[in-house]
Motif scaffolding. Structure first.
Motif, PDB file in Angstrom:
ATOM      1  N   THR A 102     -32.613  31.797   3.977  1.00  0.00           N
ATOM      2  CA  THR A 102     -31.387  31.340   4.632  1.00  0.00           C
ATOM      3  C   THR A 102     -31.709  30.760   6.005  1.00  0.00           C
ATOM      4  OG1 THR A 102     -31.013  33.467   5.698  1.00  0.00           O
ATOM      5  CG2 THR A 102     -30.036  33.153   3.492  1.00  0.00           C
ATOM      6  N   ALA A 103     -30.773  29.996   6.528  1.00  0.00           N
ATOM      7  CA  ALA A 103     -30.934  29.424   7.872  1.00  0.00           C
ATOM      8  C   ALA A 103     -31.046  30.532   8.917  1.00  0.00           C
ATOM      9  CB  ALA A 103     -29.766  28.494   8.195  1.00  0.00           C
ATOM     10  N   ILE A 110     -39.249  29.129  12.924  1.00  0.00           N
ATOM     11  CA  ILE A 110     -39.599  27.718  13.139  1.00  0.00           C
ATOM     12  C   ILE A 110     -39.795  27.371  14.608  1.00  0.00           C
ATOM     13  CG2 ILE A 110     -38.546  26.915  10.992  1.00  0.00           C
ATOM     14  CD1 ILE A 110     -36.171  25.898  12.656  1.00  0.00           C
ATOM     15  N   THR A 111     -40.289  28.292  15.358  1.00  0.00           N
ATOM     16  CA  THR A 111     -40.443  28.069  16.798  1.00  0.00           C
ATOM     17  C   THR A 111     -41.813  27.544  17.191  1.00  0.00           C
ATOM     18  OG1 THR A 111     -41.119  30.363  17.087  1.00  0.00           O
ATOM     19  CG2 THR A 111     -38.774  29.858  17.363  1.00  0.00           C
ATOM     20  N   SER A 112     -42.731  27.363  16.256  1.00  0.00           N
ATOM     21  CA  SER A 112     -44.109  27.017  16.612  1.00  0.00           C
ATOM     22  C   SER A 112     -44.291  25.575  17.074  1.00  0.00           C
ATOM     23  CB  SER A 112     -45.033  27.274  15.419  1.00  0.00           C
ATOM     24  OG  SER A 112     -44.807  26.300  14.420  1.00  0.00           O
ATOM     25  N   GLY A 113     -43.407  24.662  16.722  1.00  0.00           N
ATOM     26  CA  GLY A 113     -43.576  23.270  17.100  1.00  0.00           C
ATOM     27  C   GLY A 113     -44.551  22.521  16.212  1.00  0.00           C
ATOM     28  N   LYS A 114     -45.035  23.156  15.150  1.00  0.00           N
ATOM     29  CA  LYS A 114     -45.993  22.521  14.245  1.00  0.00           C
ATOM     30  C   LYS A 114     -45.303  21.860  13.053  1.00  0.00           C
ATOM     31  CE  LYS A 114     -49.863  25.471  15.390  1.00  0.00           C
ATOM     32  NZ  LYS A 114     -50.890  26.363  14.900  1.00  0.00           N
ATOM     33  N   PRO A 116     -43.277  18.702  12.255  1.00  0.00           N
ATOM     34  CA  PRO A 116     -42.832  17.447  12.864  1.00  0.00           C
ATOM     35  C   PRO A 116     -41.413  17.026  12.504  1.00  0.00           C
ATOM     36  CG  PRO A 116     -44.648  17.071  11.329  1.00  0.00           C
ATOM     37  CD  PRO A 116     -44.492  18.551  11.479  1.00  0.00           C
ATOM     38  N   LEU A 117     -40.954  17.363  11.319  1.00  0.00           N
ATOM     39  CA  LEU A 117     -39.600  16.953  10.948  1.00  0.00           C
ATOM     40  C   LEU A 117     -38.536  17.864  11.541  1.00  0.00           C
ATOM     41  CD1 LEU A 117     -40.100  15.869   7.234  1.00  0.00           C
ATOM     42  CD2 LEU A 117     -39.951  14.433   9.268  1.00  0.00           C
ATOM     43  N   LEU A 118     -38.934  18.967  12.160  1.00  0.00           N
ATOM     44  CA  LEU A 118     -37.978  19.911  12.729  1.00  0.00           C
ATOM     45  C   LEU A 118     -38.033  19.972  14.252  1.00  0.00           C
ATOM     46  CD1 LEU A 118     -38.501  22.901  10.272  1.00  0.00           C
ATOM     47  CD2 LEU A 118     -36.847  21.046  10.101  1.00  0.00           C
ATOM     48  N   LYS A 119     -38.984  19.263  14.851  1.00  0.00           N
ATOM     49  CA  LYS A 119     -39.254  19.450  16.281  1.00  0.00           C
ATOM     50  C   LYS A 119     -38.062  19.170  17.174  1.00  0.00           C
ATOM     51  CE  LYS A 119     -41.123  14.911  17.100  1.00  0.00           C
ATOM     52  NZ  LYS A 119     -42.145  14.051  17.456  1.00  0.00           N
ATOM     53  N   ASP A 120     -37.200  18.252  16.810  1.00  0.00           N
ATOM     54  CA  ASP A 120     -36.074  17.916  17.682  1.00  0.00           C
ATOM     55  C   ASP A 120     -34.758  18.553  17.264  1.00  0.00           C
ATOM     56  OD1 ASP A 120     -37.702  16.305  19.287  1.00  0.00           O
ATOM     57  OD2 ASP A 120     -37.447  14.610  17.930  1.00  0.00           O
ATOM     58  N   GLY A 121     -34.665  19.040  16.025  1.00  0.00           N
ATOM     59  CA  GLY A 121     -33.371  19.494  15.545  1.00  0.00           C
ATOM     60  C   GLY A 121     -33.248  20.959  15.219  1.00  0.00           C
ATOM     61  N   GLY A 122     -34.338  21.715  15.279  1.00  0.00           N
ATOM     62  CA  GLY A 122     -34.289  23.145  15.020  1.00  0.00           C
ATOM     63  C   GLY A 122     -33.662  23.503  13.684  1.00  0.00           C
ATOM     64  N   ASP A 124     -30.620  23.217  12.596  1.00  0.00           N
ATOM     65  CA  ASP A 124     -29.755  22.184  12.004  1.00  0.00           C
ATOM     66  C   ASP A 124     -30.580  21.167  11.221  1.00  0.00           C
ATOM     67  OD1 ASP A 124     -27.445  23.358  12.963  1.00  0.00           O
ATOM     68  OD2 ASP A 124     -27.422  22.153  14.800  1.00  0.00           O
ATOM     69  N   ALA A 125     -31.720  20.775  11.774  1.00  0.00           N
ATOM     70  CA  ALA A 125     -32.614  19.848  11.065  1.00  0.00           C
ATOM     71  C   ALA A 125     -33.150  20.509   9.799  1.00  0.00           C
ATOM     72  CB  ALA A 125     -33.759  19.418  11.967  1.00  0.00           C
ATOM     73  N   TRP A 126     -33.485  21.798   9.887  1.00  0.00           N
ATOM     74  CA  TRP A 126     -33.973  22.542   8.727  1.00  0.00           C
ATOM     75  C   TRP A 126     -32.924  22.545   7.614  1.00  0.00           C
ATOM     76  CZ3 TRP A 126     -32.431  26.884   6.051  1.00  0.00           C
ATOM     77  CH2 TRP A 126     -33.376  27.445   5.178  1.00  0.00           C
ATOM     78  N   ILE A 127     -31.680  22.802   7.978  1.00  0.00           N
ATOM     79  CA  ILE A 127     -30.591  22.836   6.993  1.00  0.00           C
ATOM     80  C   ILE A 127     -30.465  21.476   6.292  1.00  0.00           C
ATOM     81  CG2 ILE A 127     -28.072  23.004   6.723  1.00  0.00           C
ATOM     82  CD1 ILE A 127     -28.185  25.169   8.987  1.00  0.00           C
ATOM     83  N   ARG A 128     -30.469  20.398   7.068  1.00  0.00           N
ATOM     84  CA  ARG A 128     -30.359  19.052   6.472  1.00  0.00           C
ATOM     85  C   ARG A 128     -31.529  18.772   5.540  1.00  0.00           C
ATOM     86  NH1 ARG A 128     -28.764  18.159  11.695  1.00  0.00           N
ATOM     87  NH2 ARG A 128     -30.778  17.259  12.308  1.00  0.00           N
ATOM     88  N   LEU A 129     -32.714  19.137   5.974  1.00  0.00           N
ATOM     89  CA  LEU A 129     -33.915  18.930   5.168  1.00  0.00           C
ATOM     90  C   LEU A 129     -33.824  19.681   3.845  1.00  0.00           C
ATOM     91  CD1 LEU A 129     -36.933  18.695   7.435  1.00  0.00           C
ATOM     92  CD2 LEU A 129     -37.322  18.996   5.052  1.00  0.00           C
ATOM     93  N   VAL A 130     -33.460  20.950   3.914  1.00  0.00           N
ATOM     94  CA  VAL A 130     -33.379  21.780   2.716  1.00  0.00           C
ATOM     95  C   VAL A 130     -32.313  21.245   1.756  1.00  0.00           C
ATOM     96  CG1 VAL A 130     -32.808  24.088   1.840  1.00  0.00           C
ATOM     97  CG2 VAL A 130     -34.284  23.831   3.841  1.00  0.00           C
TER      98      VAL A 130
END
Length: 180
Positions: A102-103, A110-114, A116-122, A124-130
């Motif tokens: 779950t989100a 997802i705090t590591s910064g490694k 690239p597709l999540l670096k700016d959106g945290g 919310d970006a993860w949710i869109r990606l999934v």
């Protein structure tokens, strides 16, 4: 030609590498993390994205995944590997394990910064990606485990039990009836 024992797919931070390693250890088989192979061959993934873009990375990833699928091992692929059509085709006849989460559970992961597709959106970006990848994940999966709240050792043991039942030739080191 050898084929993987199982292939782990799922969203970033769903536990593919951690659980995959544990399953491989329980079954006494090799573990392959395709992201680690990419890094060893081509450098850091964030640098590949920054220098060459996502399309170039996906082509590298597809080739590394294709090679890993020729080995008798537990294979963990990056969260976005499944978006490549050749990878989807290669996974159709495999024992694909989808790990979900779950989100809320992934927020701390997802705090590591490694990624690239999540670096700016945290998150919310993860949710869109999934959400964008969910239909592919679900279409390819043979079995699904949720990693949101249960101990990863418990999940790994369940997956190892399932694989040992599917492939009796495996030496399964996990025992349900632990000795007292």
């Amino acid at each position: 030609m050898p084929t993987p024992i199982a292939v782990f797919i799922g969203a970033p931070s769903s536990g593919k590498s951690k659980i995959g390693k544990r399953v491989a250890r329980l079954l006494g088989v090799p573990f392959i993390d395709t992201d680690k192979r990419i890094t060893a061959l081509h450098g850091e993934i964030t640098e590949i994205f920054a220098t060459h873009g996502e399309l170039h990375f996906r082509e590298l990833e597809q080739r590394v995944v294709a090679e890993a699928l020729t080995e008798e091992a537990i294979v963990s692929v990056g969260g976005g590997a499944v978006i490549h059509e050749l990878t989807q085709a290669a996974l159709r006849d495999q024992r694909v394990v989808l790990l979900t989460t779950t989100a809320d559970a992934v927020a701390a992961r997802i705090t590591s910064g490694k990624r690239p597709l999540l670096k700016d959106g945290g998150v919310d970006a993860w949710i869109r990606l999934v959400e964008a990848r969910r239909p592919i994940y679900e279409r390819l999966a043979v079995r699904t485990w949720d990693t949101s709240a249960r101990p990863i050792d418990t999940i790994a043991a369940e997956i190892a039990d399932w694989l040992a039942a599917e492939l009796p030739q495996l030496t399964h080191t996990h025992r349900k009836d632990t000795e007292k």
